[in-house]
Design a protein around this motif. Structure first.
Motif, mmCIF file in Angstrom:
data_model
loop_
_atom_site.group_PDB
_atom_site.id
_atom_site.type_symbol
_atom_site.label_atom_id
_atom_site.label_comp_id
_atom_site.label_asym_id
_atom_site.label_seq_id
_atom_site.Cartn_x
_atom_site.Cartn_y
_atom_site.Cartn_z
ATOM 1 N N LEU A 106 0.846 -1.188 0.000
ATOM 2 C CA LEU A 106 0.000 0.000 0.000
ATOM 3 C C LEU A 106 0.882 1.240 0.000
ATOM 4 O O LEU A 106 1.776 1.376 0.824
ATOM 5 N N GLY A 107 0.630 2.138 -0.924
ATOM 6 C CA GLY A 107 1.477 3.308 -1.091
ATOM 7 C C GLY A 107 2.451 3.164 -2.236
ATOM 8 O O GLY A 107 3.073 4.127 -2.656
ATOM 9 N N GLY A 108 2.581 1.970 -2.773
ATOM 10 C CA GLY A 108 3.459 1.767 -3.918
ATOM 11 C C GLY A 108 4.904 1.548 -3.528
ATOM 12 O O GLY A 108 5.306 1.749 -2.379
ATOM 13 N N ALA A 134 7.445 4.009 -10.320
ATOM 14 C CA ALA A 134 7.265 3.168 -11.502
ATOM 15 C C ALA A 134 8.546 2.995 -12.304
ATOM 16 O O ALA A 134 8.523 2.414 -13.384
ATOM 17 N N SER A 135 9.690 3.460 -11.772
ATOM 18 C CA SER A 135 10.929 3.467 -12.561
ATOM 19 C C SER A 135 11.403 2.074 -12.943
ATOM 20 O O SER A 135 12.035 1.890 -13.985
ATOM 21 N N VAL A 149 2.103 -6.045 -10.020
ATOM 22 C CA VAL A 149 1.258 -5.138 -10.790
ATOM 23 C C VAL A 149 1.064 -3.864 -9.971
ATOM 24 O O VAL A 149 0.550 -3.907 -8.853
ATOM 25 N N LEU A 150 1.484 -2.752 -10.509
ATOM 26 C CA LEU A 150 1.444 -1.454 -9.841
ATOM 27 C C LEU A 150 0.288 -0.631 -10.379
ATOM 28 O O LEU A 150 0.138 -0.480 -11.595
ATOM 29 N N PHE A 151 -0.536 -0.109 -9.466
ATOM 30 C CA PHE A 151 -1.603 0.823 -9.811
ATOM 31 C C PHE A 151 -1.209 2.185 -9.239
ATOM 32 O O PHE A 151 -1.466 2.462 -8.068
ATOM 33 N N VAL A 191 -0.412 2.015 -15.005
ATOM 34 C CA VAL A 191 -0.325 0.665 -14.454
ATOM 35 C C VAL A 191 1.028 0.107 -14.884
ATOM 36 O O VAL A 191 1.424 0.263 -16.039
ATOM 37 N N GLY A 192 1.734 -0.525 -13.946
ATOM 38 C CA GLY A 192 3.057 -1.051 -14.246
ATOM 39 C C GLY A 192 3.156 -2.538 -13.990
ATOM 40 O O GLY A 192 2.372 -3.100 -13.234
#
Length: 491
Positions: free
Chosen positions: A319-321, A326-327, A475-477, A484-485
């Motif tokens: 949570l929070g990425g 996204a690099s 999977v990144l939101f 999306v990554g």
């Protein structure tokens, strides 16, 4: 601290989230040797057939996620890493039948094929094997977490609630006392009792939080002439599924150092539909204002990621990425919600498919309806033109294996692989807008011996990227960045 120690510490902490996906990662790949070996490595993968079968031993957490907020472990409830189930898992046919009903409903309520009743919001959900499921600590802090009310003491107000997790749903809810049968369904955990939590409070009628429910609002209940009344909610999941009760706030604990005092959720006193006894309700990760992600965005940022594990392993929800944003991901743009009538879902644009090193001859316009990134759908749904091209290329590459007669629900390309020790699978990659290429591992291509893709009714219709294809990918939101990554091999 070792990965296993970190897993053990996370699992015993205030928040533990368990992933419900039949996912296989870390497959032992045998590469070809001799002339043309390098090209064959790029275009084909050889996987042991035994690795495509469920395991009976939990291998635990393989990596420690790097996140700037809180992270929690993810597991599948019917696998060896989870608690024993009170009922046998549903069959693949049952799962695929519900998957088709569910995604058809999400598609209709997203593109306008089925106009939403302005007084009754509806979303589609089934708490079964392929959904994300997790245990959340809801209630007054400062006491040890419990999964059952053992002696009825004060600790019973501070319970771990196992909840389905869905990226297409907004309003979180759990079953709350009073919750008599048959209005409520039996569940594995003890029922949450808001009267025993010193921080629980009903949302008042007329408040900003109550007004924000919008189409999920269900009027008010007044207990006295001096009371402002309690805000009520109603969620309809189609004609025969619903959850109704009091809209409340209470303490949500994500980690020992991250606690939210006024987390809003539905306290359900009446549920209609065949919900799984494995779960107490639903915790949403959707894009709407009532979701978990929206409520914690001011503190942790409007981003999250998950990595789907194999059935015998543990993945994670961050949570929070990630700390690097996204690099380190290949990314594709999120389509704007203004293009659709359902703001809860996350939609991207699929543009092409590669099979055995070659791009399928499918015009990108065929995919113009968009693709839902969905944690709960099972197999990827493609426009029929794209699916037919994929099936032709895949069957040509699999001519050495006997086809199985018939089909498994909507999976129509199945093989009998029982006599083989290794299986050579053509490499399949999904190509998204912006150039993101997502290479799939063999278990993301074959599901119980069947090509794990299916077709929607028409070209240009809304498709879905299923969680079978998402396995092994983080999977990144990143809603703030609008992308999306994908990061392969993250768990």
């Amino acid at each position: 601290m070792t990965a296993s120690q970190q897993q053990e510490a996370g699992a015993s902490g205030p928040l533990a989230v368990f992933l419900l996906l039949l996912l296989l990662t870390g497959c032992p790949i045998v590469h070809a040797a001799g002339a043309g070996a390098e090209a064959r490595r790029q275009h084909y993968m050889v996987v042991q057939t035994s690795y495509l079968e469920p395991k009976s031993i939990c291998s635990g957490l393989k990596v420690i996620p790097s996140g700037k907020g809180a992270w929690v472990p993810l597991r599948r409830p019917y696998g060896p890493c989870s608690s024993p189930a009170s009922a046998p898992p549903p069959s693949l046919v049952e799962l695929l039948q519900w998957d088709r009903v569910r995604t058809d409903y999400v598609r209709r309520t997203t593109t306008g094929g089925d106009v939403l009743d302005p007084d009754n919001a509806r979303v589609a959900m089934s708490q079964v094997d392929y959904k994300l499921e997790g245990s959340f600590i809801i209630g007054s802090g400062g006491r040890r977490p419990r999964s059952t009310a053992e002696d009825g003491g004060d600790d019973a107000m501070f319970l771990s609630q196992t909840m389905a997790i869905d990226t297409t749903v907004d309003v979180p809810w759990i079953q709350c006392l009073p919750c008599p049968f048959p209005q409520c369904y039996p569940q594995r955990d003890a029922f949450f009792d808001p009267k025993r939590s010193s921080t629980a409070a009903a949302v008042r009628c007329g408040s900003r939080a109550c007004r924000a429910l919008g189409a999920f609002a269900n009027g008010c209940t007044k207990h006295s002439n001096n009371s402002a009344g309690e805000c009520k909610y109603l969620i309809k999941y189609g004609d025969k599924w619903s959850s109704a009760g009091t809209y409340m706030t209470d303490t949500l604990t994500l980690s020992p150092s991250i606690t939210f005092l006024n987390f809003r959720f539905g306290c359900s006193h009446a549920v209609r539909g065949n919900f799984s006894s494995q779960t107490s309700g639903t915790m949403s990760l959707g894009g709407g204002t009532q979701s978990l992600i929206a409520q914690i965005a001011r503190t942790l940022g409007y981003a999250f990621s998950y990595c789907v594990p194999q059935s015998s392993a543990t993945g994670f929800l961050s949570l929070g990425g990630p700390v690097d944003g996204a690099s380190s991901f290949v990314t594709t743009p999120l389509l704007g919600n203004a293009e659709f009538i359902n703001p809860s879902i996350y939609i991207v644009r699929l543009q092409g498919i590669n099979v055995a090193g070659r791009r399928l001859n499918v015009p990108p316009v065929v995919f113009s309806g968009g693709t839902v990134m969905d944690s709960s759908s099972i197999v990827t749904q493609l426009p029929p033109t794209a699916y037919r091209a994929l099936r032709r290329a895949f069957t040509r590459a699999m001519t050495g294996y006997p086809r199985r007669r018939g089909r498994v629900e909507n999976l129509d390309t199945c093989y009998d692989l029982g006599a083989f020790t290794n299986v050579t699978v053509p490499a399949v990659s999904l190509v998204f807008e912006g150039g993101a290429v997502v290479k799939l591992d063999p278990p993301a291509v074959l599901l119980e011996g069947c090509l794990a893709f299916t077709a929607v009714n028409t070209d240009f219709a809304l498709g879905f990227m299923g969680n079978v294809q998402q396995q092994t990918q983080e999977v990144l939101f990143d809603v703030d960045a609008g992308v999306v990554g994908f990061r392969r091999g993250a768990c």
